[in-house]
Every structure is written in C-alpha cells, then in structure tokens.
Design a protein around this motif. Structure first.
Motif, PDB file in Angstrom:
ATOM      1  N   ALA B 229       0.935  -1.407  -0.193  1.00 11.37           N
ATOM      2  CA  ALA B 229       0.114  -0.044  -0.480  1.00 11.37           C
ATOM      3  C   ALA B 229       0.560   1.118  -0.048  1.00 11.37           C
ATOM      4  CB  ALA B 229      -0.798   0.808   1.161  1.00 11.37           C
ATOM      5  N   TYR B 230       2.121   1.305   0.515  1.00 11.82           N
ATOM      6  CA  TYR B 230       2.825   2.555   0.494  1.00 11.82           C
ATOM      7  C   TYR B 230       3.137   2.714  -0.146  1.00 11.82           C
ATOM      8  CZ  TYR B 230       7.030   4.907   1.940  1.00 11.82           C
ATOM      9  OH  TYR B 230       8.188   6.080   2.087  1.00 11.82           O
ATOM     10  N   LEU B 231       3.551   1.269  -0.850  1.00 15.66           N
ATOM     11  CA  LEU B 231       4.705   1.920  -2.671  1.00 15.66           C
ATOM     12  C   LEU B 231       3.414   2.360  -3.558  1.00 15.66           C
ATOM     13  CD1 LEU B 231       6.457  -1.147  -2.821  1.00 15.66           C
ATOM     14  CD2 LEU B 231       7.204   0.168  -3.000  1.00 15.66           C
ATOM     15  N   GLY B 232       1.727   1.987  -3.232  1.00 19.70           N
ATOM     16  CA  GLY B 232       1.354   2.660  -4.669  1.00 19.70           C
ATOM     17  C   GLY B 232       0.612   4.204  -4.108  1.00 19.70           C
ATOM     18  N   SER B 233       1.017   4.154  -2.838  1.00 19.33           N
ATOM     19  CA  SER B 233       0.476   5.140  -2.375  1.00 19.33           C
ATOM     20  C   SER B 233       2.028   6.237  -3.378  1.00 19.33           C
ATOM     21  CB  SER B 233       0.231   5.648  -0.665  1.00 19.33           C
ATOM     22  OG  SER B 233       1.861   5.622  -0.083  1.00 19.33           O
ATOM     23  N   MET B 280      -1.123   7.606 -14.114  1.00 21.89           N
ATOM     24  CA  MET B 280       0.049   6.501 -14.152  1.00 21.89           C
ATOM     25  C   MET B 280      -0.578   7.034 -11.792  1.00 21.89           C
ATOM     26  SD  MET B 280       3.008   5.910 -16.615  1.00 21.89           S
ATOM     27  CE  MET B 280       3.764   5.621 -14.914  1.00 21.89           C
ATOM     28  N   ILE B 281      -0.166   8.088 -11.552  1.00 23.72           N
ATOM     29  CA  ILE B 281      -0.157   8.498 -10.461  1.00 23.72           C
ATOM     30  C   ILE B 281      -1.634   7.689  -9.526  1.00 23.72           C
ATOM     31  CG2 ILE B 281      -0.017  10.011  -8.327  1.00 23.72           C
ATOM     32  CD1 ILE B 281       1.362  11.774 -10.222  1.00 23.72           C
ATOM     33  N   PHE B 286      -4.789   3.762  -6.106  1.00 26.09           N
ATOM     34  CA  PHE B 286      -5.549   2.927  -6.238  1.00 26.09           C
ATOM     35  C   PHE B 286      -5.485   1.827  -6.270  1.00 26.09           C
ATOM     36  CE2 PHE B 286      -9.454   5.246  -6.359  1.00 26.09           C
ATOM     37  CZ  PHE B 286      -9.665   5.937  -6.966  1.00 26.09           C
ATOM     38  N   LEU B 287      -4.557   1.240  -6.845  1.00 27.30           N
ATOM     39  CA  LEU B 287      -3.804   0.194  -6.662  1.00 27.30           C
ATOM     40  C   LEU B 287      -3.386  -0.444  -5.350  1.00 27.30           C
ATOM     41  CD1 LEU B 287      -3.316  -3.391  -8.217  1.00 27.30           C
ATOM     42  CD2 LEU B 287      -1.369  -1.675  -9.231  1.00 27.30           C
TER      43      LEU B 287
END
Lengths: 263, 300
Positions: B229-233, B280-281, B286-287
């Motif tokens: 989740a941290y990577l996604g954010s 992409m961001i 969301f991912l």
C-alpha cells in the motif's frame, strides 16, 4: 507560552553542527555580495590547488566563491519557502479541525491528491503555463510541500481538540481563532520547529533538482542546481567541478537530517 | 454498489478531472494562446488551422467536449514541432520509463527486504545491520541525484568504462534503487521489529519454530500489505524521482519527453504527457489501496 524543550534539546545536542551551519551561511552571504563574475579564460578549468581550493570553472571563475554564493541563493530560498509552508501548513491544519465534517473530508481528499502529485510535475505544469520566475518556483514548491506538514498539524490538532482544556475553552464560548492561538499554537510551534530541518533540506534538494533540469530559478540566478548542471557539462574535461559543487551540500544536508532525526 | 465498482467509478471520475485540467493548461496561457504558441515555437502552421485543430475556436465546454471525444477515439493531437501524432511519440518513451521504474523498484525492494530483515530480526548481528541501515539511509537521502548521477557516470562510464555513459538502464536504475531503498529499508526494519514482537510470534517461538521462520512468516507477512500500500501511495514520488534520473542519465523516457515538450513549448505533447503521468499516479494510488484491502480484509 511556547514550550522550548524539544528544540532547545535539538540545538544543545548538535550545537557544533548549528554553529557550523550558521557560519557557513554567514560566509556564503558575504561571498554572494563580493563574488567576482569576471571571466578569465586563462584560468579556466584549473584543478584544485593551494590557491584555489575548489579549482575554477569553464569561465575561469573561482569555484569556491561560486559555491558559497550559490549556497546563499539556494539556502535563502529554501529557508523562505520552508517558513512559508510551515506557517501555512500550521494555520491550515489547525483550522481544518473546525470545518464542517463534509468540508473537512473533502479537504482531506484534496490534500491527499496534492501530496501524491510529484513536485516535478507541478513545477513543469506551472513552468509551461507561466514561464520561469521566482513566483512560479515558489508556487510549485509551496503546493508540493504544504500537504505533508498540513497532515502532521491536522492530526495533532485533532488530538488537542479532544483534550479537556480545549473542550472547556470551547464550552466557555472561545472562538476557533482564540482556541488556535491560546491552546493549539504552543504545541504546533514545537512541531514546526522540529520539522524545520526536514522541510529545509527537502526544499533545498527539490530546488536543486528543478534548477538542474532548467525549470527552477530564473536565468541569471546562480543556484546550486545551475552549478551542478555546469559541472555535468564539463564532466570529462574537469570532473572536479562536479565533485566540488556537491560535496559541501551533501555534508550540510546529511548533518541537518541527522540532527532532526536524533531530536 | 460493490466496493470494486465504486472504486473504479472514482478512478474514472478522477481521470476525467485530470483530463480537463490538462486541457485547461493551453487555455491558461496569457493573451491569445495560438499567437503565443506560434511565436514561441516558430511554427509555420496557419493560426486559424491550429485554432481549429486544438478546438480553441469553440466555447470552453464545447471545446472540452470535442477534446474528450477525440481523445476517446485515439486522436490525442499532433506535436507542434514535428507534426507527428503525440501517441506515437509517447508510447515508446512510456514503456522505457515503465521498464526503468520496474527494474528500479525490483532492485530497491530486493535491497530493502534484505537489509530490513537483517536489521529488524533477532539475529546475533542485527544491531550492526540496524546501524548500517540507519547510516546508509541517511547518506542516500542526503545525496542529490543531480550530483551523484554525473559522478557515477564519470566513475563507471569514463574512468572504468563498464557501462555506456548514456542510454543504458544500469546506472539510472541503480541510482533510483539506492534512493528508494534509503527509506524503504528503514520502514521494513521498524515494521518488522514491531511484528516479530507480537504474541503470535512469541507463541510460535514457544512451539519451537525457528527464528528464521518466525521472521519470515510472522514478521514479513503482516508487513507485506502495508508495504505494498505504501508503494502504491508513493508512486507519485517514484515517478518524480524517475523523471529527474532520466534527465541526469540521458535515458529517453517519459520524464525526459515531458521536459523537452515544456522547454520547446509543445503544448499538445505536454498535455498528453501530463495526462499519462497523472493517470499512472492515480492508478498506483488505487492499486495500493486495493492491494492493502486484499492483504488485510480488516481494512475497509
């Protein structure tokens, strides 16, 4: 009354660092006023020697003087923007706790969205629209940096709002500005001062990155980013320009980061 | 309405907002945007033809609607400089950026997991690894890419010619990976120290499970969801770091294309790059949230 425990500790534990930083910027300020921009092609690309500790650049100018002057420009800018973003973030974060719940939630989402946008994208967009200027750079970095500190002050203000002394003030009819001034500000100021080194170093590195790629400081202003860019252009003939341009910066940023983490 | 459908609708709504913002950029230019563009780019295109091409000869809402219809049908406009469709310019650069970003994330994750586990576990040398992770993180965070990049190029491409000076993914991916792992390794270490002190981990040790298995199963397991989740954010800052790195190392990616379009005032190209990068961001954000919900069903 502002509590002084944490930031006094920060200064006491790293007093030599802070004296060093203050001295460095003091010397930089003097260098900025007296740096010679005279081109001397006979002295171009000289390696570091006893007379020229950092050597000379592609125009024969002393790299030590240029470095100091660039540190003053970049440091002063980063200091100003850090103060601006911390001030705005503090007032905004404290005020958000008094918004209506629906507005508060929307504001939270907006700040989430702003925080996820890279500052480079914001800077490029503003540069594309308004061109290169100090105002464009200020806007880009302010928009990029406020959400982070806003989040810290918002959550801290929410904790304070749940405290009995704040609830008592509210019950006695104190207005939100009065509550923020008397009860929130002392705690939030402490947070702002301990976060200052992080904000300063982050903004310094951001301005350097933007100036390096050409969308930072206006043309004619010599910041650390433009100096590093100059060094990259002479990488093969005179690598000392690239090395000496960034070494004092790296030591400064490392020292400030260590001091803020050990508080 | 199912949560996944709601999330998808939110994503598309935000993409639409980003699209509108990107199209408003050209309309925000001072004075007459067309005159400004022709003056800045030196383009010989007829002003009226260009105005019609960019839908600036219509009222705002109608123009935005025409932009959206054209966009949905695959017509993203043409570059003002070389009159090539922007999709043809963006596509190869996009994949090069994705390639660089993916390699960097893979290297950074490998390094961070290795160092984080060594530092956060209860092995004999963990305190030393913890100190190394701490110091390394601080040093990496203090090294600006515009400085360390040219130095790496000088050392590895000029002094010891191991890699080519530009156009190679090796140096930029290593620079990015070192930058990312500075914080990620410390994050993993802190989370791991917390999760291997949990009651489940203590009970596992009491049952005779080896410390290695406790670290992997009871330490890393709970950390994985939060890390993803941290990577996604953080996809935004990853993209930002990639942009600077592409320019420093001369990698022909989307970030470099975006900078070139800004400096040459090629607005149709810049708007398209802005939209792709912002999407992409959003997708990463969301991912990351979806992955966190998948790993930890307690999170709603």
């Amino acid at each position: 009354m502002v509590r002084s425990t944490n930031f006094l500790n920060m200064f006491k534990r790293h007093r030599f660092l802070w004296i060093g930083v203050a001295s460095w910027y003091g010397v930089s300020g003097v260098a900025y006023l007296y740096t010679s921009q005279t081109i001397d092609l006979e002295r171009m690309l000289l390696k570091p020697t006893i007379g020229e500790w950092f050597g000379t650049d592609g125009f024969g100018r002393s790299l030590l003087q240029l470095n100091l002057a660039a540190h003053w420009v970049s440091g002063l800018f980063a200091f100003s923007i850090a103060t601006l973003t911390l001030g705005f973030g503090l007032i905004l974060g404290a005020s958000t706790t008094f918004f209506k719940p629906s507005i508060e939630k929307s504001f939270l989402r907006l700040m989430d969205a702003l925080q996820s946008i890279p500052f480079v994208l914001i800077a490029l967009t503003l540069y594309a629209t308004f061109g290169s200027s100090w105002l464009t750079l200020t806007l880009a970095l302010t928009i990029g940096w406020i959400p982070g500190f806003w989040r810290l002050t918002y959550y801290r203000s929410k904790e304070l709002r749940a405290q009995e002394f704040v609830q008592a003030a509210h019950a006695l009819g104190a207005s939100p500005p009065a509550i923020i001034r008397r009860h929130y500000l002392p705690h939030l100021m402490e947070l702002a001062v301990t976060q200052f080194p992080n904000q300063f170093t982050g903004l310094l590195l951001a301005e350097i990155s933007l100036s390096f790629i050409g969308v930072g400081v206006p043309k004619g202003a010599n910041s650390l980013g433009t100096l590093l860019h100059h060094g990259s252009q002479y990488l093969i003939e005179a690598p000392h320009i690239a090395v000496t341009s960034g070494l004092p910066l790296t030591l400064l940023v490392y020292g400030l980061m260590r001091s803020s983490r050990n508080t | 309405m199912p949560q996944s459908l709601k999330t998808l609708l939110q994503f598309f709504a935000l993409c639409l907002i980003v699209f509108v913002i990107s199209r408003l950029l050209i309309r925000s230019l001072p004075g007459d945007p067309i005159e400004f563009l022709i003056a800045e780019t030196g383009s010989r295109i007829d002003a009226d033809a260009l105005r019609h091409e960019l839908h600036l000869d219509r009222p705002l809402i109608e123009g935005l609607g025409a932009d959206l219809v054209a966009f949905a049908s695959g017509d993203w406009g043409k570059s003002l400089i070389n009159r090539v469709p922007v999709t043809e310019m963006i596509a190869p650069r996009f994949f090069r950026s994705v390639w660089l970003g993916s390699i960097s994330i893979f290297l950074a994750l490998s390094m961070s997991l290795f160092l984080g586990v060594l530092a956060g576990s209860r092995q004999k040398n963990s305190p030393r690894w913890s100190l190394l992770v701490d110091r390394m993180g601080a040093v990496m965070a203090a090294l600006p890419t515009p400085w360390i990049g040219p130095i790496m190029i000088y050392i590895f491409a000029v002094a010891l010619p191991i890699v080519p000076p530009s156009g190679s993914w090796i140096l930029p991916s290593i620079a990015l990976a070192l930058n990312f792992s500075a914080y990620w390794s410390r994050l993993i270490r802190v989370r791991l120290e917390s999760s291997i002190s949990s009651q489940a981990a203590t009970a596992a040790r009491a049952r005779g499970v080896s410390e290695t298995m406790v670290t992997l199963k009871y330490g890393l397991g709970p950390v994985s969801g939060a890390l993803l989740a941290y990577l996604g954010s953080r996809i935004g800052s990853i993209l930002g770091g990639t942009m600077i790195t592409e320019i420093v190392f001369g990698w022909d990616g989307l970030g470099r294309l975006m900078l070139e379009s800004v400096l040459s005032r090629d607005y149709p190209l810049f708007e398209a790059c802005f939209f792709v990068t912002s999407t992409m961001i959003l997708a990463g954000h969301f991912l990351g949230e979806a992955l966190q919900r998948w790993f930890d069903p307690r999170i709603s």
